[in-house]
Scaffold this active site. Structure first.
Site, PDB file in Angstrom:
ATOM      1  N   SER A 187     -72.084  24.401-150.455  1.00 42.45           N
ATOM      2  CA  SER A 187     -71.754  22.376-151.079  1.00 42.45           C
ATOM      3  C   SER A 187     -73.357  21.967-150.042  1.00 42.45           C
ATOM      4  O   SER A 187     -74.199  21.330-151.388  1.00 42.45           O
ATOM      5  CB  SER A 187     -71.064  21.974-149.433  1.00 42.45           C
ATOM      6  N   ASN A 230     -68.686  21.931-137.169  1.00 44.21           N
ATOM      7  CA  ASN A 230     -68.115  20.756-137.066  1.00 44.21           C
ATOM      8  C   ASN A 230     -68.547  18.993-136.460  1.00 44.21           C
ATOM      9  O   ASN A 230     -68.891  18.124-137.253  1.00 44.21           O
ATOM     10  CB  ASN A 230     -66.188  21.002-137.042  1.00 44.21           C
ATOM     11  N   THR A 265     -60.839 -22.365-165.007  1.00 45.61           N
ATOM     12  CA  THR A 265     -59.790 -21.576-164.430  1.00 45.61           C
ATOM     13  C   THR A 265     -58.497 -21.372-165.629  1.00 45.61           C
ATOM     14  O   THR A 265     -58.226 -22.122-166.304  1.00 45.61           O
ATOM     15  CB  THR A 265     -58.133 -22.442-162.591  1.00 45.61           C
ATOM     16  N   HIS A 266     -57.965 -20.224-164.623  1.00 42.47           N
ATOM     17  CA  HIS A 266     -57.056 -19.252-166.474  1.00 42.47           C
ATOM     18  C   HIS A 266     -59.065 -19.000-167.341  1.00 42.47           C
ATOM     19  O   HIS A 266     -58.208 -19.168-168.480  1.00 42.47           O
ATOM     20  CB  HIS A 266     -56.715 -20.494-166.258  1.00 42.47           C
ATOM     21  N   SER A 314     -80.243  -3.197-179.837  1.00 39.35           N
ATOM     22  CA  SER A 314     -79.182  -2.246-180.507  1.00 39.35           C
ATOM     23  C   SER A 314     -79.902  -1.556-181.722  1.00 39.35           C
ATOM     24  O   SER A 314     -80.970  -1.658-182.007  1.00 39.35           O
ATOM     25  CB  SER A 314     -78.296  -3.368-181.803  1.00 39.35           C
ATOM     26  N   LYS A 357     -79.129  -7.982-182.398  1.00 40.47           N
ATOM     27  CA  LYS A 357     -78.624  -7.485-181.248  1.00 40.47           C
ATOM     28  C   LYS A 357     -79.948  -7.541-179.628  1.00 40.47           C
ATOM     29  O   LYS A 357     -80.669  -7.181-179.899  1.00 40.47           O
ATOM     30  CB  LYS A 357     -78.476  -6.593-181.051  1.00 40.47           C
ATOM     31  N   ASN A 364     -78.395  -7.478-176.188  1.00 38.80           N
ATOM     32  CA  ASN A 364     -77.044  -6.812-175.068  1.00 38.80           C
ATOM     33  C   ASN A 364     -77.524  -7.188-173.848  1.00 38.80           C
ATOM     34  O   ASN A 364     -78.101  -6.766-173.496  1.00 38.80           O
ATOM     35  CB  ASN A 364     -77.168  -5.487-175.913  1.00 38.80           C
ATOM     36  N   GLU A 367     -72.628  -5.729-168.334  1.00 39.93           N
ATOM     37  CA  GLU A 367     -71.555  -4.622-168.659  1.00 39.93           C
ATOM     38  C   GLU A 367     -71.293  -3.473-167.871  1.00 39.93           C
ATOM     39  O   GLU A 367     -70.615  -2.764-166.585  1.00 39.93           O
ATOM     40  CB  GLU A 367     -71.779  -4.726-169.791  1.00 39.93           C
ATOM     41  N   TYR A 422     -61.127  19.749-138.192  1.00 38.99           N
ATOM     42  CA  TYR A 422     -61.722  19.669-139.106  1.00 38.99           C
ATOM     43  C   TYR A 422     -60.784  20.605-140.389  1.00 38.99           C
ATOM     44  O   TYR A 422     -60.504  21.890-139.695  1.00 38.99           O
ATOM     45  CB  TYR A 422     -62.919  20.609-139.013  1.00 38.99           C
ATOM     46  N   GLN A 454     -65.217  18.521-146.316  1.00 33.55           N
ATOM     47  CA  GLN A 454     -66.679  18.669-147.601  1.00 33.55           C
ATOM     48  C   GLN A 454     -66.742  17.910-148.950  1.00 33.55           C
ATOM     49  O   GLN A 454     -67.403  17.438-149.429  1.00 33.55           O
ATOM     50  CB  GLN A 454     -66.321  20.153-147.439  1.00 33.55           C
ATOM     51  N   LYS A 468     -68.419  14.084-148.914  1.00 34.25           N
ATOM     52  CA  LYS A 468     -69.843  13.755-149.265  1.00 34.25           C
ATOM     53  C   LYS A 468     -69.939  13.342-150.725  1.00 34.25           C
ATOM     54  O   LYS A 468     -71.142  11.841-151.453  1.00 34.25           O
ATOM     55  CB  LYS A 468     -70.717  14.986-149.313  1.00 34.25           C
TER      56      LYS A 468
HETATM   57  N1  ARG Z   1     -70.139  21.767-145.619  1.00 36.68           N
HETATM   58  C1  ARG Z   1     -69.403  22.317-144.961  1.00 36.68           C
HETATM   59  C2  ARG Z   1     -69.100  20.475-144.828  1.00 36.68           C
HETATM   60  O1  ARG Z   1     -69.607  19.806-145.216  1.00 36.68           O
HETATM   61  C3  ARG Z   1     -69.447  22.473-143.232  1.00 36.68           C
HETATM   62  C4  ARG Z   1     -68.561  22.303-142.419  1.00 36.68           C
HETATM   63  C5  ARG Z   1     -68.183  23.440-141.843  1.00 36.68           C
HETATM   64  N2  ARG Z   1     -67.078  23.982-141.249  1.00 36.68           N
HETATM   65  C6  ARG Z   1     -66.592  25.076-141.075  1.00 36.68           C
HETATM   66  N3  ARG Z   1     -66.089  24.937-139.788  1.00 36.68           N
HETATM   67  N4  ARG Z   1     -66.455  26.152-142.285  1.00 36.68           N
HETATM   68  O2  ARG Z   1     -68.005  20.236-144.144  1.00 36.68           O
END
Ligand code: ARG
Length: 456
Positions: free
Chosen positions: A22, A109, A154-155, A276, A282, A284, A289, A316, A321, A324
């Site tokens: 990650s 964790n 309205t509408h 455009s 144009k 825009n 949008e 956990y 993960q 994120k």
């Molecule tokens: N990159 C992991 C996450 O965002 C880290 C946590 C990993 N923990 C584990 N017990 N494998 O969750």
């Protein structure tokens, strides 16, 4: 070699690595991870698990790693699975065995949960500030055109005339609620998970309350299992952002309409419009949008996370993960929209005459005819029918409502009702769209925005 290689006989397969790494997206957490680690080092020192010299060396090492990230010289190694392990690996590289003490009484964790709360706390503050700025701009644009009015719909059918400040104020009030929600979410997430360990705490003598205070959290977790598995704060932030995005989308849709030749109520500044590639004439409203378009992914990010969370057993699980990328994406995208919409409104010209002409549509006086009859004692349903039949007759006979209504003796003198701007002026009930109600509303909005500013 990974940091847990001790347990295994063979290295991880490349496909699993690609699936599970990650770092490619969580490296943006480096500053918040280091902030958490600095507090953790202080906690280890207070617990006697590091001596003062070790604590000072480790802290200086973390600061150095932070500078490496800031200067763009931090190098990811092939085995750095995520930003947390990359930083620990680098610390160990820099100070040897001492670096290997950094993770004492801590698991990724509780580390990840702490880091993400710190990141989210800052992100919510920044978004609340930007949202408040946009709400303030809407109030200011309204005040810049104190007498401008337009049809309220309205509408999407013309309904009653409204002051521009009243119309923009409606958006400002909804954005103010967004600010309130973002700040609420920030308060609720401000609980430290640090010290929960993998899921059950530790035998070592750490004090989670101490590290919580160092990190500016209001309190430490109460339950270690909840601490490492709770992602409510991410879901809540994504909801707040999604709803903010929906508000921005509605505002965007409105700007799209207002800037068409058909409406013509507003003109965006040249620096907030696009041309455009083919059609030279144009101009825009892409900014509006995109404000509308981005809302889809913001809702998607919320939905995706909720589905990820729904089947998870305590505590956990690696699924977490997946919290994120949606969070990073929503924070970034809504920030872009807020900034651009702020610019679009700040530089927009409101075409006062065009909007007034549309609002001076005589048919919008029908309700005033009915209300004049009510003032004379007629029950409203009956008055509505009389006014409605006058409208029908005017349309059928191709005459103005004024002419037809003047012939209806029950209504009395209608002259005053059709004076330009009268239908707006008569909307005088508290919170209504006319100039008499405008001052109190403006004051209330300004007070609300000032109060929210205090809470930032
Ligand atoms: N990159 C992991 C996450 O965002 C880290 C946590 C990993 N923990 C584990 N017990 N494998 O969750």
């Amino acid at each position: 070699m990974t940091l847990w290689a001790g347990r295994f006989a063979s290295a991880m397969d490349q496909t699993l690595w690609d699936l599970s790494e990650s770092y490619s997206f969580d490296h943006v957490l480096y500053a918040h991870d280091i902030e958490g680690s600095l507090a953790h080092v202080a906690g280890l020192e207070a617990a006697g698990l590091l001596n003062a010299e070790e604590g000072a060396t480790l802290s200086a090492t973390l600061e150095r790693i932070r500078s490496e990230f800031e200067e763009g010289t931090f190098e990811r190694h092939a085995n750095d699975e995520d930003v947390h392990m990359a930083i620990e690996r680098r610390a160990t590289e820099l100070v040897g065995a001492l670096g290997a003490k950094l993770h004492t009484a801590r698991s990724r964790n509780d580390q990840v949960a702490t880091t993400l709360r710190l990141f989210t706390r800052d992100a919510l503050s920044a978004l609340a500030r930007q949202t408040l700025e946009l709400a303030t701009t809407l109030a200011t644009v309204g005040e810049r055109y104190p007498e401008a009015y337009l049809p309220g719909y309205t509408h999407l059918q013309r309904a009653q005339p409204v002051l521009l400040s009243h119309h923009l104020g409606a958006h400002a009030f909804s954005l103010a609620r967004d600010v309130d929600r973002l700040l609420d979410a920030r308060r609720r997430l401000n609980v430290s998970p640090l010290g929960a360990g993998a899921l059950a705490g530790t035998s070592l003598p750490i004090d989670p309350a101490r590290t919580a205070a160092l990190l500016g959290f209001d309190e430490p977790f109460a339950n270690s299992m909840d601490a490492v598995s709770d992602r409510d704060f991410v879901a809540e932030s994504l909801f707040d952002i999604a709803l903010l995005g929906v508000h921005l989308s509605r505002m965007g849709e409105e700007l799209v309409l207002w800037t068409t030749s058909e409406f013509g109520f507003a003109t965006l500044g040249d620096d907030f419009t696009t041309g455009s590639s083919m059609l030279p004439q144009k101009k825009n409203s892409d900014v509006a949008e995109l404000a509308r378009g981005k809302s889809g992914r913001l809702v998607g990010n919320l939905t995706g996370l909720l589905v990820t969370l729904k089947g998870l057993p305590l505590t956990y699980n690696r699924d977490l993960q997946e919290d994120k990328e949606p969070l990073f994406d929503s924070v970034r995208q809504v920030g872009l929209v807020l900034a651009a919409m702020h610019g679009a409104y700040s530089t927009m010209t409101f075409n006062v005459d065009v909007a007034a002409r549309a609002a001076d549509d005589q048919l919008l006086v029908a309700i005033d005819i009915a209300e004049q009859l009510v003032t004379g004692g007629m029950p409203f349903r009956q008055a509505h029918e009389v006014a409605g039949s006058l409208v029908g007759r005017a349309i059928r006979e191709g005459r103005t409502l004024h002419d037809v209504a003047s012939e209806e003796s029950a209504v009395g003198d209608v002259g005053e009702l059709f004076v330009r701007g009268a239908a707006l002026a008569s909307r005088r009930s508290p919170g209504g769209s006319g100039p008499l109600a405008a001052g109190a509303q403006r004051d209330r909005l300004r007070r609300l925005l000032a109060d929210l500013g205090e809470r930032l």
